[in-house]
Design an enzyme around this catalytic site. Structure first.
Site, PDB file in Angstrom:
ATOM      1  N   HIS A 127      42.262  42.562  33.510  1.00 44.32           N
ATOM      2  CA  HIS A 127      41.342  42.374  34.631  1.00 44.32           C
ATOM      3  C   HIS A 127      40.080  43.209  34.500  1.00 44.32           C
ATOM      4  O   HIS A 127      39.098  42.964  35.205  1.00 44.32           O
ATOM      5  CB  HIS A 127      42.056  42.635  35.975  1.00 44.32           C
ATOM      6  CG  HIS A 127      42.310  44.075  36.290  1.00 44.32           C
ATOM      7  ND1 HIS A 127      43.538  44.664  36.121  1.00 44.32           N
ATOM      8  CD2 HIS A 127      41.513  45.043  36.796  1.00 44.32           C
ATOM      9  CE1 HIS A 127      43.472  45.925  36.512  1.00 44.32           C
ATOM     10  NE2 HIS A 127      42.255  46.184  36.923  1.00 44.32           N
ATOM     11  N   ASP A 157      48.695  41.658  32.024  1.00 45.71           N
ATOM     12  CA  ASP A 157      47.429  42.296  32.395  1.00 45.71           C
ATOM     13  C   ASP A 157      46.994  43.316  31.351  1.00 45.71           C
ATOM     14  O   ASP A 157      46.541  44.410  31.679  1.00 45.71           O
ATOM     15  CB  ASP A 157      47.514  42.945  33.774  1.00 45.71           C
ATOM     16  CG  ASP A 157      46.131  43.258  34.354  1.00 45.71           C
ATOM     17  OD1 ASP A 157      45.141  42.690  33.857  1.00 45.71           O
ATOM     18  OD2 ASP A 157      46.045  44.072  35.290  1.00 45.71           O
ATOM     19  N   SER A 241      41.527  51.780  36.029  1.00 47.99           N
ATOM     20  CA  SER A 241      42.261  50.678  35.402  1.00 47.99           C
ATOM     21  C   SER A 241      42.042  50.662  33.902  1.00 47.99           C
ATOM     22  O   SER A 241      40.900  50.686  33.427  1.00 47.99           O
ATOM     23  CB  SER A 241      41.820  49.342  35.997  1.00 47.99           C
ATOM     24  OG  SER A 241      42.268  49.201  37.312  1.00 47.99           O
TER      25      SER A 241
END
Length: 501
Positions: A127, A157, A241
């Site tokens: 992402h 992911d 992230s």
């Protein structure tokens, strides 16, 4: 005078006796307290004893782990080119009744990544770079480099990038399976574009799944994810992230991925993908260009769901943990091995399974062709079956990475502004070339304007490619592509395409 001395000696004697009695009483009560537990309450616990609650000092120095990690964690900037979907309405448009204008404006995102080899391979979250046309990596010394996307896997992911160069600092892999709840860990990343940020916390839980029931930053839809997260209380915020979760030895044990929050900012819970999954995914991407995803060949139901849907069936079960086998897809290896509808899968190769998230995470470690021991409960009996895992094509062969448009056998271009005006739309792409493939098989002509794919508007070629990739990740029975568009004769045309080989 003599009487005064006698009085003084009497007071001293009383004082000494009082002190002795007090000391004796204190000693007696202290010993009784130690034997009986806190507050003088008798718990009758064998082997109970007082403990020293001082915090162990040997594992609370994080400087070594931080020094080993911070230079190998990079800042990632992803840039997506402008899309015609970005509408801009001037305040004057409202007053004069004009249609909204379209403004070309790139979309820029930020995140973190971890260098995992000295030749420049970087792991991050899908992402973080999803939809990016350009990816820029900034090192801890502020040096910027262009990165190439090697491959990505939306289900886990994860994504693998590559920067050119040698002798890069990197973080060695650790064993996430050996992590213990309560163990210290560090999160290293770039929250809010604050580079080289280190936070500390403990492992709060392992094997955490189904965390998308509430709001979450960096989370995908539940049916699309492989979930077996490490939950920590190390502070993680947007920008973290793709960053590193390391143990006190400076070993990479996870990739920070998501937080559980109503606001989008950290409120005490963060989640990382364990290295047991990361290693498999990035190795497959590097070696094959696509994940070699193994399938057990069962359609399952969670036990709480079974309790609601089929309470009578649930009451017959002798176990409270596991997944209920509700059905089998075609060519199921589990069915061939002897597993039956109504069985409850409780372990894979000796690893206990509580729910679907844990089952899927455990199977994701294997390749098609691997054999696993599947433990099931059938009635009051416990049975173990050896199952050979297969790929999503129903065999054990290695699947090579194939570009979606190669399967279609076609090339595409975004339609021009003049074509949009002529058609009265602000979306669509044109088929500009045909070669052997699905389009030729279904006689879709060059010049056909694709407006929708599976009832979703197609705004650009990159949009269409993502749609095809999404369909190809579905189960074989769901790999259908329904196109709506305008043919070369100006009439609306429809095509239903089977994307299976």
């Amino acid at each position: 005078m003599k009487n005064s001395w006698k009085l003084l000696l009497s007071f001293l004697l009383v004082g000494v006796v009082s002190a002795a009695v007090g000391a004796g009483t204190y000693s007696y009560l202290s010993n009784k307290h130690a034997m009986n537990g806190t507050g003088g309450v008798v718990f009758n616990q064998a082997g109970y004893k007082n403990v020293n609650y001082a915090t162990p000092a040997e594992n609370t120095d994080f400087t070594y782990a931080a020094e080993q990690t911070v230079h190998a964690v990079v800042h990632i900037k992803s840039i997506a080119k402008a899309s015609d979907r970005q509408q801009y309405m001037s305040p004057w448009d409202f007053f004069f009744g004009r249609a909204p204008q379209y403004r070309s404006q790139p979309r820029v995102g930020f995140g973190s990544g971890v260098i995992i080899s000295n030749d420049g391979y970087i792991v991050t979250n899908n992402h973080v770079i999803e939809g990016a046309d350009e990816i820029e990596v900034t090192m801890n010394d502020d040096k910027s480099l262009k990165a190439k996307l090697i491959g990505a896997d939306p289900e886990s992911d994860l994504a693998l990038l590559k920067i050119e160069g040698t002798d890069f600092p990197f973080v060695p892999f650790g064993d996430s399976d050996q992590l213990k709840v309560g163990e210290w860990v560090l999160a290293v990343g770039n929250p809010f574009n604050l580079t080289s940020t280190v936070t500390a916390g403990i492992v709060s839980a392992k094997g955490r799944g189904n965390i998308a029931a509430g709001s979450g930053y960096g989370m995908r839809q539940a049916q699309d994810r492989i979930e077996s997260y490490i939950q920590t209380d190390a502070a993680v915020n947007p920008g973290n992230s793709g960053g590193a979760l390391v143990n006190t030895k400076g070993e990479l044990v996870g990739i920070n991925t998501a937080i559980y929050s109503e606001t989008g900012n950290y409120v005490g819970y963060s989640f990382a993908i364990p290295m047991s999954i990361v290693k498999k995914v990035v190795s497959d991407i590097k070696q094959y260009g696509v994940i070699q995803r193994a399938m057990l060949g069962v359609s399952i139901m969670e036990l709480p769901q079974l309790k609601q849907v089929k309470p009578d069936e649930y009451e017959k079960l002798k176990v409270s943990d596991g997944v209920y086998v509700a059905d089998f897809p075609s060519n199921s290896s589990a069915k061939s091995a002897g597993i039956q509808v109504g069985d409850v899968i409780t372990a894979i190769d000796g690893v206990k399974i509580k729910n679907f998230s844990e089952l899927r995470a455990q199977i994701s470690r294997y390749n098609p062709g691997d054999k696993v021991k599947v433990q099931v409960h059938r009635g009051s009996d416990e049975k173990v079956y050896e199952v050979e895992l297969k790929n999503d094509q129903g065999n054990t062969e290695i699947i090579k990475g194939v570009k979606p448009f190669n399967i279609l056998g076609a090339s595409f271009e975004n339609i021009s502004d003049s074509q949009k005006k002529k058609l009265g739309v602000n979306f669509g792409i044109e088929v500009t070339g045909i070669k052997p493939g699905k389009f030729q098989d279904y006689e879709i002509p060059k010049g056909f304007i694709i407006l929708k794919a599976n009832e979703m508007k197609v705004y650009s070629v990159s949009d269409f490619e993502k749609m095809i990739q999404s369909v190809l990740r579905q189960d074989p029975g769901d790999r259908g592509l329904f196109l709506t568009g305008i043919g070369t004769n100006g009439k609306v045309g429809y095509y239903a395409i089977d994307l299976n080989d």
